[in-house]
Design a protein around this motif. Structure first.
Motif, mmCIF file in Angstrom:
data_model
loop_
_atom_site.group_PDB
_atom_site.id
_atom_site.type_symbol
_atom_site.label_atom_id
_atom_site.label_comp_id
_atom_site.label_asym_id
_atom_site.label_seq_id
_atom_site.Cartn_x
_atom_site.Cartn_y
_atom_site.Cartn_z
ATOM 1 N N TRP A 109 13.285 11.402 -30.139
ATOM 2 C CA TRP A 109 13.228 9.731 -29.720
ATOM 3 C C TRP A 109 13.150 9.904 -28.531
ATOM 4 C CZ3 TRP A 109 17.731 6.869 -27.943
ATOM 5 C CH2 TRP A 109 17.611 5.519 -28.097
ATOM 6 N N LYS A 112 9.859 10.795 -25.888
ATOM 7 C CA LYS A 112 8.820 9.681 -25.650
ATOM 8 C C LYS A 112 9.139 8.815 -24.620
ATOM 9 C CE LYS A 112 7.947 9.545 -30.702
ATOM 10 N NZ LYS A 112 8.512 8.982 -31.749
ATOM 11 N N LYS A 113 10.394 8.594 -24.181
ATOM 12 C CA LYS A 113 10.853 7.688 -23.494
ATOM 13 C C LYS A 113 11.131 8.079 -21.951
ATOM 14 C CE LYS A 113 12.551 4.602 -26.874
ATOM 15 N NZ LYS A 113 13.516 3.584 -27.279
#
Lengths: 197, 265
Positions: A109, A112-113
């Motif tokens: 999760w 990607k950020k």
């Protein structure tokens, strides 16, 4: 390119299981003696497995560690706590499985950020803290019920509750720091190594 | 280092216990740990003790091996026993200081817990001394088989376990080699403060994981070359057979359970 066939998948998991087994028995490698307590480094391997091989495989590796902990709580306990706490499979196995699941998904999760390294650090911390917090909660839930305490032959274990919490808490924080420091150091070269082929 | 290992302490032999079916031995060991919690007075513990001695005798392995199994754990056991002794109340109070109480129940409880530890360690030592690790892996596979109903990959996990057990000694040698190589470069293991000790683990784990990845790759190629398809329908080299003596052992355990239930307070 990563080879994705069944045989490779199976043998890489087998290697991780072998490493976990060895870490359970070799001092300085699997655990660091620290006063009365032993800081484990095994959760680092689980976190690494979760980051590199994904949450499902991380869960499997964590499960194997949990199973070893469970069996050892009877036959060859690692700490004075083990025979009291880890003889309950829910306390010994479930939190360890969740290390893999949580660390793996957190990394997927976050990757990607934010950048890879902080993502790995946060995944490692999340995985380790889930283990610690869950063990604490489960101790709280199970060992305040007189019936369960009785079944374990420790009629007065509620009196030990506070002590148990303190000891597990004192382990959890250095272990989370260890995982946060070590996981990116190991995962970064391993990922590069894995992607090269 | 190897001597401390739970697996790989196998001592070859031709005794009654050696020839038992590994599935039976594994299940009965767990069953034994279960029924040990039935014991709650002198007669039941004596009964379990005699039963365990009989099992040790039937394995024709020297008592020294079993005592050696207990020795590294003795401080831990004593610590647990002391916790029990001082935090259990009831009966006559001999001595007290703040929350710490030395009472009759506490002492008796302590002795029981000590016995329980020793008996369980003897039984698990007996299992690992008389069963080769690969047979244990086979036994685990057989026991996990019912989980196929919930689509648990039993065959894969069992094969994984066998491979892992096979590679434990190999990776152990490698770990030792890496440790020595890093020592030669000036890494101090087991010294310095906590943070330095943590850092010392890193140059150990990276080469170990890299070499494990290489090994896994080689192994995968070897498996494919031999036509590994995975899963259902693979035939076995080692076939487990259930003998009369296994049934006999199960009956003995059932009898023991009966006696324990009858004797317990």
């Amino acid at each position: 390119m990563l080879r994705k066939n069944k045989a490779y998948h199976l043998s890489i998991l087998a290697m991780f299981i072998a490493v976990i087994i060895i870490q359970n028995f070799v001092p300085l490698f699997g655990y660091i003696p620290f006063g009365l307590l032993d800081l484990t480094t095994i959760h680092v391997t689980v976190v690494i497995a979760a980051i590199i091989l994904g949450p499902k495989n991380g869960a499997l590796i964590g499960g194997v560690w949990g199973l070893i902990t469970f069996v050892r709580a009877f036959a060859a306990p690692t700490s004075p706590l083990a025979p009291l706490v880890f003889t309950n499979p829910v306390v010994s196995i479930l939190p360890r499985i969740l290390i893999g699941v949580v660390a793996g998904w957190t990394f997927i999760w976050l990757n990607k950020k934010i950048k890879q390294t902080p993502a790995m650090m946060l995944a490692a911390i999340a995985g380790t803290l889930v283990n610690t917090l869950l063990v604490l909660t489960l101790i709280y839930v199970f060992y305040r019920t007189p019936a369960v305490a009785q079944a374990y032959g420790t009629a007065d274990v509620s009196r030990l509750g506070g002590l148990l919490l303190a000891v597990v808490g004192a382990n959890g924080i250095p272990e989370a720091i260890l995982a946060a420091v070590v996981a990116p150091l190991i995962c970064t070269p391993l990922r590069r190594f894995q992607q090269r082929r | 280092m190897m001597n401390k290992l739970l697996f790989g302490r196998f001592i070859p032999g031709e005794s009654f216990v050696h020839h038992l079916d590994p599935r039976n031995k594994l299940l009965m060991s767990f069953y034994y740990i279960g029924i040990i919690f039935l014991a709650n007075n002198w007669s039941t513990y004596l009964c379990l003790f005699l039963f365990t001695l009989l099992a040790v005798y039937l394995s024709s392995i020297k008592m020294g091996f079993f005592i050696r199994g207990v020795r590294p754990l003795i401080w831990l056991i004593l610590f647990t026993v002391l916790l029990q002794v001082f935090f259990t109340r009831g009966g006559k109070v001999f001595w007290s200081w703040g929350p710490i109480v030395l009472s009759q129940y506490g002492l008796v409880n302590g002795v029981y817990i000590f016995m329980r530890f020793v008996l369980i360690i003897f039984m698990s030592t007996l299992l690992t001394l008389t069963t080769p690790p690969l047979s244990l892996a086979d036994a685990i596979e057989a026991i996990l088989k019912p989980l196929r109903v919930v689509r648990f990959p039993v065959y894969e996990v069992a094969l994984m376990l066998s491979i892992a057990l096979r590679f434990v000694p190999t990776l152990m040698d490698e770990t030792e080699k890496i440790m020595n190589a890093q020592r030669a470069r000036g890494v101090d293991f087991g010294e310095g403060n906590l943070f330095q000790q943590m850092r010392a683990v890193v140059p150990l784990l990276i080469p170990l994981f890299v070499s494990s990845f290489n090994r896994a790759e080689d192994l995968a190629i070897a498996m494919e070359a031999r036509g590994y398809q995975g899963g259902e329908g693979r035939s076995k080299y080692r076939i487990l057979t259930w003998h009369y003596r296994d049934t006999f052992v199960v009956l003995a355990f059932i009898a023991l359970t009966g006696i324990l239930i009858w004797l317990r307070a």
